[in-house]
Design a protein around this motif. Structure first.
Motif, short mmCIF file in Angstrom:
data_model
loop_
_atom_site.label_atom_id
_atom_site.label_comp_id
_atom_site.label_asym_id
_atom_site.label_seq_id
_atom_site.Cartn_x
_atom_site.Cartn_y
_atom_site.Cartn_z
N UNK A 36 0.83 -1.21 0.10
CA UNK A 36 -0.06 -0.17 -0.09
C UNK A 36 0.94 1.28 -0.08
N UNK A 37 1.83 1.15 0.80
CA UNK A 37 2.74 2.68 1.01
C UNK A 37 3.58 2.76 -0.23
N UNK A 38 3.93 1.65 -0.96
CA UNK A 38 4.59 1.91 -2.06
C UNK A 38 3.84 1.86 -3.15
N UNK A 39 2.40 1.99 -3.20
CA UNK A 39 1.58 2.21 -4.30
C UNK A 39 1.39 0.98 -5.18
N UNK A 40 1.98 -0.13 -4.84
CA UNK A 40 1.98 -1.42 -5.83
C UNK A 40 0.75 -2.04 -5.93
N UNK A 41 -0.30 -1.86 -4.72
CA UNK A 41 -1.25 -2.33 -4.63
C UNK A 41 -2.19 -1.43 -4.02
N UNK A 42 -3.12 -1.07 -4.69
CA UNK A 42 -4.04 0.16 -4.25
C UNK A 42 -5.50 -0.40 -3.45
N UNK A 43 -5.44 -1.78 -3.32
CA UNK A 43 -6.49 -2.30 -2.45
C UNK A 43 -6.93 -1.64 -1.00
N UNK A 44 -5.95 -1.68 -0.33
CA UNK A 44 -5.88 -1.05 1.17
C UNK A 44 -6.02 0.42 1.08
N UNK A 45 -5.50 0.95 0.08
CA UNK A 45 -5.30 2.62 0.01
C UNK A 45 -6.78 3.08 -0.29
N UNK A 46 -7.58 2.17 -1.17
CA UNK A 46 -9.02 2.54 -1.63
C UNK A 46 -9.66 2.14 -0.53
N UNK A 47 -9.42 1.19 0.18
CA UNK A 47 -10.42 0.79 1.47
C UNK A 47 -10.36 1.97 2.56
N UNK A 48 -9.12 2.26 2.74
CA UNK A 48 -9.07 3.73 3.63
C UNK A 48 -9.81 4.79 3.04
#
Length: 138
Positions: A36-48
């Motif tokens: 998430x923090x390295x923007x490799x997978x946006x799933x968690x970022x989009x959940x937040x």
């Protein structure tokens, strides 16, 4: 009638349910947080982001108003330190507890770091900064 025991039991059940859910969706996994923090997978970022949208809508519907307060000098450095610690350790202060409960014992180092950081913050604020603690209760 609410008793202390009933409130404690409800809190324990709610906490266990939250920990179970967070663990099973992968939010307690360091690798997932790192992605998430390295923007490799946006799933968690989009959940937040989705959670923020939902709470903003709820506040609007409930007409929750907050009187604006002043932001003191410690907010920005504190936010940077908190975010840096979160990125390095792989979780906000609740996640290491979930990681330890899942058997990931190195998270104990993070818990010790959180405790030491809180104590250092209290000490530095009392000795040098004298910033308003507001609702944080430093």
């Amino acid at each position: 009638m609410r008793t202390r025991g009933a409130i404690l039991l409800a809190s324990i059940i709610t906490g266990l349910a939250l920990g179970y859910t967070v663990t099973n969706i992968g939010f307690g996994d360091y690798a997932e947080l790192n992605r998430m923090f390295t923007f490799q997978d946006l799933r968690m970022f989009l959940s937040f982001a989705g959670a923020v949208v939902i709470i903003v809508c709820a506040f609007v519907l409930l007409r929750v108003r907050r009187t604006p307060g002043r932001i003191h000098a410690g907010v920005i450095p504190g936010a940077v330190l908190f975010g840096t610690g979160w990125a390095i350790s792989g979780g906000c202060p609740a996640i290491p507890i979930i990681q330890v409960a899942s058997g990931y014992l190195p998270a104990l180092v993070t818990i010790v770091g959180v405790i030491v950081g809180i104590r250092l913050c209290r000490w530095a604020n009392a000795r040098y900064f004298h910033l308003d603690r507001g609702s944080c209760g430093l």
